[in-house]
Design an enzyme around this catalytic site. Structure first.
Site, PDB file in Angstrom:
ATOM      1  N   GLY A 160       0.830  -1.201   0.000  1.00 30.11           N
ATOM      2  CA  GLY A 160       0.000   0.000   0.000  1.00 30.11           C
ATOM      3  C   GLY A 160       0.865   1.253   0.000  1.00 30.11           C
ATOM      4  O   GLY A 160       2.081   1.192   0.233  1.00 30.11           O
ATOM      5  N   CYS A 161       0.235   2.369  -0.262  1.00 35.16           N
ATOM      6  CA  CYS A 161       0.977   3.625  -0.367  1.00 35.16           C
ATOM      7  C   CYS A 161       1.516   4.084   0.994  1.00 35.16           C
ATOM      8  O   CYS A 161       2.725   4.312   1.145  1.00 35.16           O
ATOM      9  CB  CYS A 161       0.103   4.690  -1.011  1.00 35.16           C
ATOM     10  SG  CYS A 161      -1.582   4.774  -0.358  1.00 35.16           S
ATOM     11  N   TYR A 162       0.633   4.174   1.996  1.00 38.12           N
ATOM     12  CA  TYR A 162       1.124   4.548   3.337  1.00 38.12           C
ATOM     13  C   TYR A 162       2.151   3.525   3.847  1.00 38.12           C
ATOM     14  O   TYR A 162       3.185   3.922   4.412  1.00 38.12           O
ATOM     15  CB  TYR A 162      -0.024   4.602   4.344  1.00 38.12           C
ATOM     16  CG  TYR A 162      -0.954   5.793   4.272  1.00 38.12           C
ATOM     17  CD1 TYR A 162      -0.494   7.095   4.453  1.00 38.12           C
ATOM     18  CD2 TYR A 162      -2.321   5.612   4.083  1.00 38.12           C
ATOM     19  CE1 TYR A 162      -1.372   8.172   4.437  1.00 38.12           C
ATOM     20  CE2 TYR A 162      -3.207   6.681   4.070  1.00 38.12           C
ATOM     21  CZ  TYR A 162      -2.729   7.963   4.250  1.00 38.12           C
ATOM     22  OH  TYR A 162      -3.595   9.018   4.240  1.00 38.12           O
TER      23      TYR A 162
END
Ligand SMILES: NC(=O)C1=CN([C@@H]2O[C@H](COP(=O)(O)OP(=O)(O)OC[C@H]3O[C@@H](n4cnc5c(N)ncnc54)[C@H](OP(=O)(O)O)[C@@H]3O)[C@@H](O)[C@H]2O)C=CC1
Ligand SMILES: CC(=O)N[C@@H](CCC(=O)OP(=O)(O)O)C(=O)O
Length: 342
Positions: A148-150
């Site tokens: 995921g991005c985070y």
């Protein structure tokens, strides 16, 4: 040349995949799916691709997708899990940008995604596609789960400190901000710029689905259970993630030297000079995580600032980095490293 398919070519990560893959010298783009735009020329919807992508969107069809060497899923979670088993059976390699195969425990997955997982038997063989920790496992993988991005920004920021045993793994804090493109390319009133411009807010305070992902990866990699407080925020920008990470130091060390040494051979992680404050615009459009490490005067807290473009190192760029590793291409091939903003 390898034949590439994309499921979900009309979303933000899908069009970013198209932009980067259209320039990739080893890739032939063969299939780009969209149910809503099936039959429309890609360049009609996305004029930036005129002259570069000469294909029409088509309905997702496993028969057609299975003819590709690799298929990217740039779809909401639960879509990949329905199609991936058939592709895997037929020997097609899969790079999934969604969260369907990121976790190893199906109960945890179902609790956080609030739905049943229909092919958790593939969890074991899925490789978590963070090259900075899993490069060797990615090479032969048939199924890669792109982080995921985070989690990408947070894990890269904490890794050197945890690997060196310098911080207490039970007291980590990630205070992270993202732009509206993180929510996908759809009409949603809270994500309209008229709503978010000039405003700033936290969300997911009681628990965000990226928390178990970050916790699981950092714990597995460092061999110790990690406890993390993770609070995401929506910032008035289109793209970018800025994570401010806090850890409690249990011994003193040259933190700058530690980060520089950990990432010296990583083409997509830039450790900035001591005292730097990386900005999200400096990674816009680039597959780069820019990191600065600080220890405020008189404090035993280490502060790491980590920025990425959520659509590039946080999604599509990282997905192509994985593809390059899987097919034995130069890892940096076809991937932008210079941001579109200074
Ligand atoms: N946006 C971001 O910053 C990031 C996103 N991700 C993840 O990547 C994935 C894609 O995100 P994003 O590009 O933002 O999403 P979007 O909502 O912008 O796009 C989703 C795409 O999936 C297609 N799609 C939707 N439902 C289905 C379905 N049932 N079957 C086949 N295709 C479908 C849509 O096209 P159509 O409906 O026409 O078929 C569309 O092309 C998500 O899992 C997201 O969590 C990961 C990191 C960062
Ligand atoms: C603003 C906004 O809603 N952001 C999304 C970002 C997550 C994302 O894009 O999802 P993955 O990286 O897990 O695939 C969110 O908080 O869920």
């Amino acid at each position: 040349m390898i034949k590439v398919g994309i499921v979900g070519g009309t979303g933000y990560t899908g069009v970013e995949l198209l932009r980067l893959l259209a320039n990739h010298p080893e890739v032939s783009l063969d299939v780009i799916t969209s149910r809503s735009e099936a039959g429309m020329a890609v360049s009609e919807l996305f004029p930036n691709l005129r002259g570069h992508v000469d294909l029409k969107f088509s309905e997702p069809d496993p028969e057609v997708l299975a003819r590709c060497d690799v298929v990217f899923f740039a779809t909401p979670h639960t879509v990949a899990m329905a199609l991936v088993p058939e592709l895997i059976k037929r020997g097609t390699r899969v790079i999934d940008l969604s969260a369907d195969f990121r976790l190893k425990d199906v109960e945890v997955w179902e609790q956080w995604y609030n739905t049943e997982h229909t092919c958790s038997e593939l969890f074991e063989q899925a490789v978590y596609g963070l090259p900075e920790i899993n490069r060797e496992q990615i090479k032969p993988a048939q199924l890669v789960a792109v982080p995921g991005c985070y989690p990408t920004a947070t894990e890269l920021g904490f890794l050197p400190l945890l690997e060196a045993g310098l911080i207490d793994p039970k007291h980590l804090i990630a205070d992270a901000k993202t732009g509206v493109s993180g929510a996908g390319r759809k009409a949603a009133i809270p994500m309209l710029m008229a709503e978010t411009s000039g405003s700033f807010k936290a969300y997911g305070v009681s628990g965000h689905r990226h928390l178990p992902e970050i916790r699981e990866i950092l714990s597995a990699h460092c061999g110790e259970d990690v406890d993390l407080t993770f609070i995401p925020h929506l910032a008035p920008m289109v793209r970018g993630i800025h994570a401010t990470l806090y850890g409690r130091l249990n011994k003193q060390a040259d933190l700058q030297a530690l980060f520089e040494s950990r990432y010296q051979h990583e083409p997509f992680v830039d450790v900035m000079p001591a005292g730097s404050m990386p900005e999200t615009r400096s990674v816009q459009g680039a597959n780069v995580c820019r990191i600065a490490v600080h220890q405020p005067q008189g404090s035993d807290t280490v502060v790491v600032l980590s920025v990425i473009d959520n659509l590039v190192k946080g999604a599509s760029g990282q997905a192509i980095q994985n593809m390059n590793i899987m097919f034995g291409f130069e890892e940096t091939l076809g991937i932008d490293v210079i941001a579109t903003m200074p």
